[in-house]
Design a protein around this motif. Structure first.
Motif, short mmCIF file in Angstrom:
data_model
loop_
_atom_site.label_atom_id
_atom_site.label_comp_id
_atom_site.label_asym_id
_atom_site.label_seq_id
_atom_site.Cartn_x
_atom_site.Cartn_y
_atom_site.Cartn_z
N ILE A 1 19.27 -20.05 0.93
CA ILE A 1 18.53 -19.32 -0.10
C ILE A 1 18.00 -18.05 0.56
CG2 ILE A 1 16.68 -19.39 -1.81
CD1 ILE A 1 18.94 -21.54 -2.19
N LEU A 2 18.61 -16.93 0.23
CA LEU A 2 18.25 -15.66 0.85
C LEU A 2 17.63 -14.76 -0.23
CD1 LEU A 2 20.33 -13.91 3.53
CD2 LEU A 2 19.06 -12.57 1.87
N VAL A 3 16.34 -14.91 -0.39
CA VAL A 3 15.64 -14.17 -1.45
C VAL A 3 15.76 -12.67 -1.18
CG1 VAL A 3 13.41 -13.80 -2.56
CG2 VAL A 3 14.07 -16.10 -1.83
N ALA A 4 16.04 -11.92 -2.22
CA ALA A 4 16.16 -10.47 -2.09
C ALA A 4 14.77 -9.86 -1.91
CB ALA A 4 16.85 -9.89 -3.32
N ALA A 5 14.25 -10.06 -0.70
CA ALA A 5 12.91 -9.58 -0.36
C ALA A 5 13.02 -8.75 0.92
CB ALA A 5 11.96 -10.77 -0.15
N PRO A 6 13.27 -7.45 0.80
CA PRO A 6 13.47 -6.63 1.99
C PRO A 6 12.22 -6.51 2.84
CG PRO A 6 13.37 -5.25 0.02
CD PRO A 6 13.37 -6.68 -0.45
N GLY A 7 12.44 -6.44 4.15
CA GLY A 7 11.35 -6.19 5.09
C GLY A 7 11.14 -4.70 5.25
N PHE A 8 10.07 -4.34 5.92
CA PHE A 8 9.73 -2.94 6.12
C PHE A 8 9.61 -2.57 7.59
CE2 PHE A 8 8.44 -4.05 1.89
CZ PHE A 8 8.81 -2.96 1.14
N TYR A 9 9.74 -3.55 8.49
CA TYR A 9 9.53 -3.28 9.91
C TYR A 9 10.62 -2.43 10.54
CZ TYR A 9 12.75 -7.26 10.46
OH TYR A 9 13.82 -8.12 10.39
N HIS A 10 11.75 -2.26 9.85
CA HIS A 10 12.84 -1.47 10.43
C HIS A 10 12.73 0.02 10.10
CE1 HIS A 10 14.17 -2.41 6.37
NE2 HIS A 10 15.19 -1.58 6.47
N GLY A 11 11.60 0.42 9.54
CA GLY A 11 11.36 1.84 9.29
C GLY A 11 12.07 2.38 8.07
N ALA A 12 12.19 1.56 7.03
CA ALA A 12 12.88 2.00 5.81
C ALA A 12 12.21 3.25 5.24
CB ALA A 12 12.84 0.88 4.78
#
Length: 196
Positions: A154-165
């Motif tokens: 289950i890979l919820v479409a919840a992007p992270g922000f730590y990669h400098g988006a």
């Protein structure tokens, strides 16, 4: 690599589009099935017109990846993805609607997307479901837990922000990169944690 991609009626067409491009870029053989609601969401979110005909939506969506994509009808049970005897490396439903989650969790099958996902579970193959819904009710959570226990990721479409988006595309790439990781495809869509 042979990959099934099901597109259902949850919001998240940009994820599906980037995923299709990435799979094609990795030279995968892709079996694509989109529900009627999935087509409407693609038409709305990517092309700004929910009334576009199905064939036009699919042509635009597939773009120059046509040589690697075979489109199957939603009820095409003659498709190789409808049987466990076919060799398939991974199955992805992106975006995955809560209707699809509920149907799969109940062990029911009303179309080829459901059947392919059910085949993945019964054959113990890689199945990645990418739900995009919020908030989640206890019914949704139970369905997702049931599918996780049955072997789905289950890979919820919840992007992270730590990669400098800095763009929406960066956020889309975050989710797509995680999806590709789950099926074992190397990618460089985003910097990984700890990388310079």
């Amino acid at each position: 690599m042979r990959v099934f991609l099901g597109v259902t009626g949850a919001s998240g067409a940009p994820y599906a589009a980037r995923l299709l491009q990435s799979l094609a870029g990795a030279h995968c053989e892709i079996g694509l099935v989109a529900s009627a609601a999935g087509i409407e969401v693609i038409a709305t979110e990517l092309y700004g017109d929910a009334t576009l005909p199905r064939e036009e939506v699919l042509d635009r969506f597939i773009g120059d990846a046509g040589d690697q994509v075979t489109v199957y009808g939603i009820n095409d049970y003659k498709s190789p993805y409808a049987s466990g005897s076919a060799k398939v490396d991974a199955y992805i439903v992106c975006p995955c609607s809560m209707s699809t989650v509920g149907t799969l969790a109940a062990g029911a099958m009303a179309n080829l997307i459901h059947r392919a996902a059910s085949v993945a579970l019964k054959e113990r193959r890689k199945l990645v479901l990418v739900p995009r819904e919020t908030p989640l009710s206890s019914i949704h959570l139970r369905g997702l837990a049931t599918l996780h226990e049955a072997g789905a990721v289950i890979l919820v479409a919840a992007p992270g922000f730590y990669h400098g988006a800095t763009t929406i595309d960066d956020l889309v790439d975050f989710v797509v990169a995680r999806t590709l990781d789950q099926i074992g495809l190397d990618n460089t869509l985003m910097p990984r944690w700890g990388e310079a």
